[in-house]
Design a protein around this motif. Sequence first.
Motif, PDB file in Angstrom:
ATOM      1  N   SER A   1      96.425  49.255 -58.545  1.00  0.00           N
ATOM      2  CA  SER A   1      96.391  49.095 -59.960  1.00  0.00           C
ATOM      3  C   SER A   1      96.764  47.653 -60.320  1.00  0.00           C
ATOM      4  CB  SER A   1      97.420  50.204 -60.735  1.00  0.00           C
ATOM      5  OG  SER A   1      98.445  50.263 -60.174  1.00  0.00           O
ATOM      6  N   ASN A   2      96.622  47.420 -61.544  1.00  0.00           N
ATOM      7  CA  ASN A   2      97.339  46.638 -62.220  1.00  0.00           C
ATOM      8  C   ASN A   2      96.764  45.051 -61.512  1.00  0.00           C
ATOM      9  OD1 ASN A   2      97.581  47.944 -64.339  1.00  0.00           O
ATOM     10  ND2 ASN A   2      99.749  48.958 -63.697  1.00  0.00           N
ATOM     11  N   PRO A   3      94.910  44.892 -60.932  1.00  0.00           N
ATOM     12  CA  PRO A   3      95.323  43.498 -60.012  1.00  0.00           C
ATOM     13  C   PRO A   3      94.955  41.964 -61.177  1.00  0.00           C
ATOM     14  CG  PRO A   3      93.574  44.806 -60.668  1.00  0.00           C
ATOM     15  CD  PRO A   3      94.160  45.909 -60.937  1.00  0.00           C
ATOM     16  N   SER A   4      95.988  41.576 -60.677  1.00  0.00           N
ATOM     17  CA  SER A   4      95.762  39.708 -61.932  1.00  0.00           C
ATOM     18  C   SER A   4      95.606  39.050 -60.433  1.00  0.00           C
ATOM     19  CB  SER A   4      97.053  39.978 -61.530  1.00  0.00           C
ATOM     20  OG  SER A   4      98.199  39.863 -61.029  1.00  0.00           O
ATOM     21  N   VAL A   5      95.037  38.027 -61.500  1.00  0.00           N
ATOM     22  CA  VAL A   5      94.651  36.148 -60.197  1.00  0.00           C
ATOM     23  C   VAL A   5      95.730  35.513 -60.975  1.00  0.00           C
ATOM     24  CG1 VAL A   5      92.727  35.374 -59.435  1.00  0.00           C
ATOM     25  CG2 VAL A   5      92.301  37.492 -59.978  1.00  0.00           C
ATOM     26  N   ASN A   6      96.341  34.921 -60.111  1.00  0.00           N
ATOM     27  CA  ASN A   6      97.174  33.346 -60.767  1.00  0.00           C
ATOM     28  C   ASN A   6      96.164  32.272 -59.881  1.00  0.00           C
ATOM     29  OD1 ASN A   6      98.320  31.774 -61.250  1.00  0.00           O
ATOM     30  ND2 ASN A   6     100.529  32.150 -60.405  1.00  0.00           N
ATOM     31  N   LEU A   7      95.880  31.596 -60.401  1.00  0.00           N
ATOM     32  CA  LEU A   7      95.173  30.566 -59.737  1.00  0.00           C
ATOM     33  C   LEU A   7      96.029  29.450 -59.596  1.00  0.00           C
ATOM     34  CD1 LEU A   7      92.777  28.760 -58.247  1.00  0.00           C
ATOM     35  CD2 LEU A   7      92.135  28.108 -60.912  1.00  0.00           C
ATOM     36  N   GLN A   8      96.281  29.033 -57.826  1.00  0.00           N
ATOM     37  CA  GLN A   8      97.134  27.959 -57.410  1.00  0.00           C
ATOM     38  C   GLN A   8      96.157  26.677 -57.369  1.00  0.00           C
ATOM     39  OE1 GLN A   8     100.737  28.684 -57.096  1.00  0.00           O
ATOM     40  NE2 GLN A   8      99.631  30.422 -58.347  1.00  0.00           N
ATOM     41  N   GLU A   9      97.161  24.977 -56.642  1.00  0.00           N
ATOM     42  CA  GLU A   9      96.522  24.017 -56.436  1.00  0.00           C
ATOM     43  C   GLU A   9      95.319  25.081 -55.140  1.00  0.00           C
ATOM     44  OE1 GLU A   9      97.084  20.228 -54.628  1.00  0.00           O
ATOM     45  OE2 GLU A   9      98.785  21.249 -56.785  1.00  0.00           O
ATOM     46  N   GLU A  10      95.474  25.243 -54.353  1.00  0.00           N
ATOM     47  CA  GLU A  10      95.135  25.590 -52.464  1.00  0.00           C
ATOM     48  C   GLU A  10      94.662  26.582 -52.460  1.00  0.00           C
ATOM     49  OE1 GLU A  10      95.832  23.455 -50.024  1.00  0.00           O
ATOM     50  OE2 GLU A  10      95.870  21.645 -50.678  1.00  0.00           O
ATOM     51  N   ASN A  11      95.487  27.938 -53.563  1.00  0.00           N
ATOM     52  CA  ASN A  11      94.907  30.006 -53.614  1.00  0.00           C
ATOM     53  C   ASN A  11      94.630  29.926 -54.544  1.00  0.00           C
ATOM     54  OD1 ASN A  11      95.451  29.787 -50.455  1.00  0.00           O
ATOM     55  ND2 ASN A  11      97.341  28.611 -51.568  1.00  0.00           N
ATOM     56  N   TYR A  12      93.772  31.339 -54.748  1.00  0.00           N
ATOM     57  CA  TYR A  12      93.737  32.604 -54.803  1.00  0.00           C
ATOM     58  C   TYR A  12      95.043  33.194 -54.846  1.00  0.00           C
ATOM     59  CZ  TYR A  12      89.599  30.670 -57.481  1.00  0.00           C
ATOM     60  OH  TYR A  12      88.120  30.234 -57.919  1.00  0.00           O
ATOM     61  N   GLU A  13      95.739  33.888 -55.932  1.00  0.00           N
ATOM     62  CA  GLU A  13      97.068  34.225 -55.458  1.00  0.00           C
ATOM     63  C   GLU A  13      96.531  35.763 -56.017  1.00  0.00           C
ATOM     64  OE1 GLU A  13     100.918  34.089 -55.895  1.00  0.00           O
ATOM     65  OE2 GLU A  13     101.664  34.308 -57.537  1.00  0.00           O
TER      66      GLU A  13
ATOM     67  N   PRO B   1      92.324  31.393 -49.630  1.00  0.00           N
ATOM     68  CA  PRO B   1      91.818  29.894 -49.741  1.00  0.00           C
ATOM     69  C   PRO B   1      90.699  30.426 -50.923  1.00  0.00           C
ATOM     70  CG  PRO B   1      92.133  30.740 -47.647  1.00  0.00           C
ATOM     71  CD  PRO B   1      92.165  32.022 -48.186  1.00  0.00           C
ATOM     72  N   ARG B   2      90.896  29.191 -51.874  1.00  0.00           N
ATOM     73  CA  ARG B   2      90.200  28.841 -53.288  1.00  0.00           C
ATOM     74  C   ARG B   2      88.852  28.454 -52.916  1.00  0.00           C
ATOM     75  NH1 ARG B   2      92.232  25.176 -57.771  1.00  0.00           N
ATOM     76  NH2 ARG B   2      90.187  25.857 -59.229  1.00  0.00           N
ATOM     77  N   ASP B   3      88.969  27.565 -51.678  1.00  0.00           N
ATOM     78  CA  ASP B   3      87.232  27.795 -51.158  1.00  0.00           C
ATOM     79  C   ASP B   3      86.592  28.797 -50.103  1.00  0.00           C
ATOM     80  OD1 ASP B   3      89.742  27.516 -49.009  1.00  0.00           O
ATOM     81  OD2 ASP B   3      87.857  26.019 -47.448  1.00  0.00           O
TER      82      ASP B   3
END
Length: 89
Positions: free
Chosen positions: A44-56, A71-73
Amino acid sequence: MTLQDALYNWLSIKKVSEERPEDQAAKDTLQFFDEILREDHHVSNPSVNLQEENYEVGYMIETTHFKTSFPRDYIDALWESIEAEPKYN
């Protein structure tokens, strides 16, 4: 499908759906992976935080909070391949 695979697929198609808001197939596929996360893995409650080289990705299972990153790529690859294909534009 493992939780890790479901999160990866959910995040990849979420990126596509956000970049292509008119793309009904992307919306439908995102809904499919939302259902897998909820029904098969109790996420439940998935969220995305964009980091410099990753999606968290943060999410809850019952009362426990988890985070995983990709990894973003890797995540951006699906969207980039769709954008590069003339028949999808």
